[in-house]
Design a protein around this motif. Structure first.
Motif, mmCIF file in Angstrom:
data_model
loop_
_atom_site.group_PDB
_atom_site.id
_atom_site.type_symbol
_atom_site.label_atom_id
_atom_site.label_comp_id
_atom_site.label_asym_id
_atom_site.label_seq_id
_atom_site.Cartn_x
_atom_site.Cartn_y
_atom_site.Cartn_z
ATOM 1 N N TYR A 166 2.236 -6.491 -5.109
ATOM 2 C CA TYR A 166 2.667 -5.882 -3.813
ATOM 3 C C TYR A 166 2.693 -4.427 -3.822
ATOM 4 C CZ TYR A 166 4.891 -3.310 -0.543
ATOM 5 O OH TYR A 166 5.467 -2.830 1.347
ATOM 6 N N THR A 221 -1.435 -4.140 -4.111
ATOM 7 C CA THR A 221 -2.642 -4.629 -2.842
ATOM 8 C C THR A 221 -2.727 -3.501 -2.377
ATOM 9 O OG1 THR A 221 -0.486 -5.621 -2.345
ATOM 10 C CG2 THR A 221 -1.959 -7.188 -2.988
ATOM 11 N N GLY A 222 -1.469 -2.604 -2.527
ATOM 12 C CA GLY A 222 -1.480 -1.185 -1.858
ATOM 13 C C GLY A 222 -2.287 -0.145 -2.743
ATOM 14 N N TYR A 234 -5.675 1.522 -1.203
ATOM 15 C CA TYR A 234 -6.121 2.925 -1.072
ATOM 16 C C TYR A 234 -7.058 3.965 -1.896
ATOM 17 C CZ TYR A 234 -4.456 8.118 -1.294
ATOM 18 O OH TYR A 234 -3.901 9.027 -1.426
ATOM 19 N N SER A 237 1.797 4.867 3.109
ATOM 20 C CA SER A 237 1.251 3.149 3.412
ATOM 21 C C SER A 237 1.952 2.543 2.405
ATOM 22 C CB SER A 237 -0.545 3.657 2.426
ATOM 23 O OG SER A 237 -1.607 4.917 2.867
ATOM 24 N N ILE A 248 2.537 1.896 -0.840
ATOM 25 C CA ILE A 248 1.686 1.027 -1.623
ATOM 26 C C ILE A 248 3.152 1.404 -2.989
ATOM 27 C CG2 ILE A 248 0.234 2.004 -3.761
ATOM 28 C CD1 ILE A 248 -1.156 4.206 -1.932
ATOM 29 N N TYR A 288 -2.231 2.170 6.791
ATOM 30 C CA TYR A 288 -1.381 1.061 6.337
ATOM 31 C C TYR A 288 -1.189 -0.400 7.177
ATOM 32 C CZ TYR A 288 3.323 -1.379 7.000
ATOM 33 O OH TYR A 288 4.726 -1.867 6.614
ATOM 34 N N ILE A 327 -3.096 -2.573 5.098
ATOM 35 C CA ILE A 327 -3.020 -3.042 4.307
ATOM 36 C C ILE A 327 -1.967 -3.828 3.979
ATOM 37 C CG2 ILE A 327 -0.965 -1.971 2.374
ATOM 38 C CD1 ILE A 327 -2.496 0.190 2.051
ATOM 39 N N ARG A 334 -2.482 -7.865 2.376
ATOM 40 C CA ARG A 334 -0.722 -8.257 1.602
ATOM 41 C C ARG A 334 -0.350 -9.946 2.868
ATOM 42 N NH1 ARG A 334 1.921 -3.007 1.652
ATOM 43 N NH2 ARG A 334 1.909 -2.047 -0.908
#
Length: 257
Positions: free
Chosen positions: A65, A68-69, A73, A184, A186, A208, A211, A215
């Protein structure tokens, strides 16, 4: 149309500029491209330790998780900052040789995009180790990858234009990136904040929206079509505005470089 024709004419130059940016990035570096995969991995480990272990939050797939963010970013942040500096950094060449000026921010973003795609290898490895296996929905990952590229190029062109006339925009953008990062989701679960009545903060952030579906594709979940359309529109609009603004102001660059 003349912009796109010129872009096709100078595509070989663009390729060489991208190669140059990648070579300069890893010049005098012992790890080279390996650092592209090592840096997000180390960042993921630190954030996982802080938010999962010390604060007692997160699940087994929490590192995926975070990663991925973080990857998306990092590309957006580094890409826009590189594009912002690109015209001023190449002022010497601009003054001596005619080259379509938008080649410089384009090359800066594309070189970062190639490095970003390489870093996805780390995501694949971590996902496998943490038990997040690919599903048929992984094919949707192509869309957020395109959206993040369009958004970064568009914002980068706007910033590159403004930075020629106002040098302080680089510092202001650094502050803006901090705000974008914290909105976002993250390194924390967005649902905990959204349920508190602050959903509008996330809905305004196109990064966001990118993202979220990135995800969803990785975790094999259904796509959020609202976020998908919002990210697509924002990416296309930013690219269109960036091209128009850059094209209209590029002839004045030489007076301020």
């Amino acid at each position: 149309m003349s912009v796109f024709k010129t872009f096709g004419k100078y595509r070989n130059l663009l390729r060489e500029l991208v190669k140059k940016d990648i070579k300069l990035k890893y010049r005098n570096s012992y790890l080279g491209v390996i650092w592209t995969m090592l840096e997000p991995l180390l960042t993921m480990i630190v954030l996982t330790l802080v938010f999962s272990k010390l604060l007692g939050k997160g699940t087994r797939d929490f590192p995926v998780y975070i990663l991925t963010g973080r990857l998306l970013y990092s590309f957006f942040s580094n890409g826009t900052k590189a594009a912002l500096r690109s015209v001023r950094a190449n002022s010497g060449m601009i003054k001596k040789v005619y080259v379509p000026k938008y080649m410089y921010p384009f090359a800066s973003v594309l070189s970062g995009y190639i490095i970003f795609l390489i870093s996805l290898i780390v995501l694949a490895v971590v996902a496998t180790v943490r038990g997040v296996y690919p599903t048929l929905r992984l094919i949707w990952i192509v869309l957020p990858l395109i959206q993040i590229l369009l958004l970064t190029i568009g914002v980068g062109l706007i910033l590159a234009t403004v930075a020629v006339f106002f040098r302080d925009v680089e510092y202001l953008w650094g502050v803006a990136l901090m705000l974008i990062m914290y909105t976002s989701a993250i390194f924390y679960q967005a649902e905990t904040v959204i349920n508190a009545g602050n959903a509008w903060i996330f809905k305004l952030n196109p990064l966001y929206a990118v993202i979220v579906n990135f995800r969803n594709a990785v975790f094999g979940q259904a796509m959020d079509f609202r976020s998908m359309w919002y990210a697509t529109v924002c990416g296309a609009l930013s690219l269109l505005i960036g091209i128009i603004v850059f094209y209209k102001k590029q002839d004045k660059f030489i007076l301020y470089l």
